[in-house]
Design a protein around this motif. Structure first.
Motif, PDB file in Angstrom:
ATOM      1  N   ALA A 146      31.405  34.007  38.726  1.00 46.08           N
ATOM      2  CA  ALA A 146      31.779  35.000  39.735  1.00 46.08           C
ATOM      3  C   ALA A 146      32.131  34.314  41.050  1.00 46.08           C
ATOM      4  O   ALA A 146      33.110  34.695  41.708  1.00 46.08           O
ATOM      5  N   ASN A 158      39.241  45.320  37.635  1.00 51.84           N
ATOM      6  CA  ASN A 158      39.069  45.404  39.071  1.00 51.84           C
ATOM      7  C   ASN A 158      39.055  46.877  39.503  1.00 51.84           C
ATOM      8  O   ASN A 158      39.858  47.680  39.033  1.00 51.84           O
ATOM      9  N   PHE A 181      30.160  40.588  32.117  1.00 50.45           N
ATOM     10  CA  PHE A 181      28.832  41.027  31.706  1.00 50.45           C
ATOM     11  C   PHE A 181      28.546  40.574  30.283  1.00 50.45           C
ATOM     12  O   PHE A 181      29.458  40.493  29.458  1.00 50.45           O
ATOM     13  N   ARG A 237      26.029  47.840  36.134  1.00 50.25           N
ATOM     14  CA  ARG A 237      25.624  47.829  37.556  1.00 50.25           C
ATOM     15  C   ARG A 237      25.677  49.213  38.181  1.00 50.25           C
ATOM     16  O   ARG A 237      26.187  49.411  39.281  1.00 50.25           O
ATOM     17  N   ARG A 285      22.487  34.150  33.403  1.00 40.64           N
ATOM     18  CA  ARG A 285      22.670  34.703  34.746  1.00 40.64           C
ATOM     19  C   ARG A 285      23.282  33.656  35.687  1.00 40.64           C
ATOM     20  O   ARG A 285      24.167  33.965  36.480  1.00 40.64           O
ATOM     21  N   GLN A 306      26.968  33.245  34.808  1.00 39.98           N
ATOM     22  CA  GLN A 306      27.734  34.383  35.299  1.00 39.98           C
ATOM     23  C   GLN A 306      27.884  34.321  36.816  1.00 39.98           C
ATOM     24  O   GLN A 306      28.952  34.611  37.352  1.00 39.98           O
ATOM     25  N   HIS A 307      26.826  33.908  37.500  1.00 37.13           N
ATOM     26  CA  HIS A 307      26.886  33.802  38.962  1.00 37.13           C
ATOM     27  C   HIS A 307      27.888  32.725  39.377  1.00 37.13           C
ATOM     28  O   HIS A 307      28.708  32.949  40.274  1.00 37.13           O
ATOM     29  N   GLN A 337      35.826  34.353  42.778  1.00 35.34           N
ATOM     30  CA  GLN A 337      36.029  34.782  44.162  1.00 35.34           C
ATOM     31  C   GLN A 337      36.718  33.687  44.961  1.00 35.34           C
ATOM     32  O   GLN A 337      37.653  33.950  45.715  1.00 35.34           O
ATOM     33  N   ALA A 387      37.456  41.766  37.135  1.00 39.63           N
ATOM     34  CA  ALA A 387      36.325  41.832  38.068  1.00 39.63           C
ATOM     35  C   ALA A 387      35.164  41.059  37.474  1.00 39.63           C
ATOM     36  O   ALA A 387      35.317  39.925  37.066  1.00 39.63           O
ATOM     37  N   GLU A 388      34.032  41.715  37.357  1.00 41.89           N
ATOM     38  CA  GLU A 388      32.817  41.060  36.918  1.00 41.89           C
ATOM     39  C   GLU A 388      32.779  40.856  35.411  1.00 41.89           C
ATOM     40  O   GLU A 388      33.408  41.585  34.652  1.00 41.89           O
TER      41      GLU A 388
END
Length: 175
Positions: free
Chosen positions: A15, A106, A51, A73, A8, A11-12, A19, A48-49
């Motif tokens: 991300a 995205n 996972f 999500r 986690r 991934q954070h 950004q 985008a994200e």
């Protein structure tokens, strides 16, 4: 439990870096991934994200590269085995690696889709690459962008995720 928290956190951080890279004034930034040994670059504006793999619901009569549907999500996304779609992995060989990740497209591309890649290789900028002037191996689909070389001589293929998301074969998921 510690492994989940570390994932986690990774991934954070990714991300946040993605950004921040979108907001910088550099011309192009890339998300570097690997599929069946092939190095690929996704434009950050189109990805985008990220996972970890999640349980999938199979879709009857779908092409072998369409792995199923996943809840990411709270959104329903089709999941595509990118290596299989690109012909880099045979259809009978499913990826079971722990390093596999799902890269969602995205939302601006207007397609709820995630691409399964074998592994993430991080973020890259244009300064890491030079054009690959090697010979071309015939016709290429519209979504296959430039070929680049990194400083170690590894070849990278740019994939235009917007063009991929509109490619006729990509949209035809049933046999």
């Amino acid at each position: 439990m510690a492994n989940k928290q570390a994932l986690r956190d990774l991934q954070h951080r990714l991300a946040q870096r993605m950004q921040a890279a979108r907001e910088t004034t550099q011309t192009v930034q890339w998300l570097a991934v690997e599929c069946a040994g092939q190095a690929l670059l996704f434009p950050l504006k189109q990805a985008a994200e990220i996972f970890a793999p999640v349980p999938l619901k199979a879709v009857p009569y779908a092409k072998p590269w369409m792995l199923g549907v996943a809840n990411l999500r709270g959104g329903l996304h089709t999941v595509i085995d990118l290596a299989m779609f690109l012909g880099l992995r045979e259809t009978g060989n499913r990826l079971e690696a722990q390093q596999a990740r799902l890269v969602a497209l995205n939302a601006e591309l207007n397609i709820n889709c995630a691409l399964q890649v074998d592994k993430l290789l991080g973020l890259r900028g244009d300064e890491h690459f030079q054009p690959d002037t090697g010979e071309s191996s015939g016709p290429r689909p519209r979504f296959a962008g430039a070929r680049l070389l990194d400083q170690q001589g590894r070849r990278w293929q740019v994939l235009d995720l917007e063009a991929l998301s509109r490619h006729e074969q990509f949209l035809r998921i049933v046999d």
